[in-house]
Enzyme design. Sequence first.
Site, PDB file in Angstrom:
ATOM      1  N   GLY A  32      11.243  -4.855   1.349  1.00 50.23           N
ATOM      2  CA  GLY A  32      10.227  -4.420   2.309  1.00 50.23           C
ATOM      3  C   GLY A  32       8.851  -4.428   1.663  1.00 50.23           C
ATOM      4  O   GLY A  32       7.884  -4.962   2.211  1.00 50.23           O
ATOM      5  N   HIS A  33       8.777  -3.834   0.451  1.00 51.99           N
ATOM      6  CA  HIS A  33       7.502  -3.858  -0.278  1.00 51.99           C
ATOM      7  C   HIS A  33       7.074  -5.306  -0.563  1.00 51.99           C
ATOM      8  O   HIS A  33       5.912  -5.661  -0.420  1.00 51.99           O
ATOM      9  CB  HIS A  33       7.631  -3.162  -1.640  1.00 51.99           C
ATOM     10  CG  HIS A  33       7.924  -1.696  -1.583  1.00 51.99           C
ATOM     11  ND1 HIS A  33       9.120  -1.162  -1.965  1.00 51.99           N
ATOM     12  CD2 HIS A  33       7.154  -0.646  -1.192  1.00 51.99           C
ATOM     13  CE1 HIS A  33       9.078   0.158  -1.836  1.00 51.99           C
ATOM     14  NE2 HIS A  33       7.913   0.497  -1.360  1.00 51.99           N
ATOM     15  N   ASP A 146       7.161   3.889   8.208  1.00 53.28           N
ATOM     16  CA  ASP A 146       6.501   5.201   8.189  1.00 53.28           C
ATOM     17  C   ASP A 146       5.416   5.179   9.260  1.00 53.28           C
ATOM     18  O   ASP A 146       4.217   5.155   8.949  1.00 53.28           O
ATOM     19  CB  ASP A 146       5.919   5.462   6.800  1.00 53.28           C
ATOM     20  CG  ASP A 146       7.004   5.484   5.747  1.00 53.28           C
ATOM     21  OD1 ASP A 146       7.784   6.436   5.726  1.00 53.28           O
ATOM     22  OD2 ASP A 146       7.098   4.517   4.970  1.00 53.28           O
TER      23      ASP A 146
HETATM   24  O1  PAF Z   1       4.617   5.239   1.806  1.00 55.82           O
HETATM   25  C1  PAF Z   1       4.544   5.548   0.597  1.00 55.82           C
HETATM   26  O2  PAF Z   1       5.217   4.962  -0.271  1.00 55.82           O
HETATM   27  C2  PAF Z   1       3.635   6.688   0.175  1.00 55.82           C
HETATM   28  O3  PAF Z   1       3.566   7.670   1.159  1.00 55.82           O
HETATM   29  C3  PAF Z   1       2.227   6.223  -0.233  1.00 55.82           C
HETATM   30  C4  PAF Z   1       1.488   5.591   0.935  1.00 55.82           C
HETATM   31  C5  PAF Z   1       2.324   5.219  -1.375  1.00 55.82           C
HETATM   32  C6  PAF Z   1       1.398   7.409  -0.708  1.00 55.82           C
HETATM   33  O4  PAF Z   1       1.962   8.022  -1.820  1.00 55.82           O
END
Ligand code: PAF
Length: 274
Positions: A32-33, A146
């Site tokens: 996903g990342h 999210d």
């Molecule tokens: O979604 C995430 O991984 C975290 O909430 C983030 C945006 C990196 C903030 O720590």
Amino acid sequence: MKTFKDIHSLRKELNNKKNIAFVPTMGNLHDGHLALIKHAQKIADHVIVSIFVNQLQFLPNEDFNRYPRTLTEDCEKLNALGVNFLFTPSNEILYPNKQDFLLILPPVANILEGQFRPGFFVGVTTVVLKLFNIIQPHISLFGKKDFQQLFLINEMVLQLNLPIKIEPYDIIRTPDGLALSSRNRYLTKTQRTEANNLFLTLKQIKNKVHNGCSDFKTLQKDAIENLHQRGWKVDYLTIQNSETLSPAKINDNNLIVLCAAWLGKTRLIDNIEI
Ligand code: PAF
């Protein structure tokens, strides 16, 4: 890939660079990342990723200590993608003083995730704002898994006039539908087999709404009951207006089903736009 741990040298490197895309993460990078990062590479000239497990967004009883930290593997993945810059600040670098200068968030931060994880969004928006101030990117990318986080970051950028374009990115799922998340690795084998039923439940609601059902209360109640019977503990499962995040009304055009539920000790969140 150039890696930076301190703010001064990172700022020096980024100074005058045009078209920087920033992908904030807490590490333990999954597909996903990586999809988000690949998209960033398509729309920007320079891509910077941050890895920082932000204690400020964890409640005292949450999984901060056992949150997976896999920096070596993460670096290999980022190098393989040809990412330009990585920022891995320590807690002391990002929070040299007690962080008691915090944002006051709108009421939408207190529902859904905010209701079950009080303070979570203060922690998220505070660290994201700090990272934005340090990096000063032109674009920043956030996954739609999210969804409420993305919603609040959009509001923050808008209301605080930050000159940053927020680019949302679709949820990436396993072939059986489970939304990718670093927390999936906490699931036992049996739980993992069950886990895709969260998405299937959301998909069923979407289909029913598409087929004309507008009795949202019953749809929600039946879905929660069904998940309970399968062994889930549901924090919330609700149909909301995706543009305001308030509870859906019959004639709303943009709907989203959002849910958070526990399988054993693991809390999963997911959503589906209708
Ligand atoms: O979604 C995430 O991984 C975290 O909430 C983030 C945006 C990196 C903030 O720590």
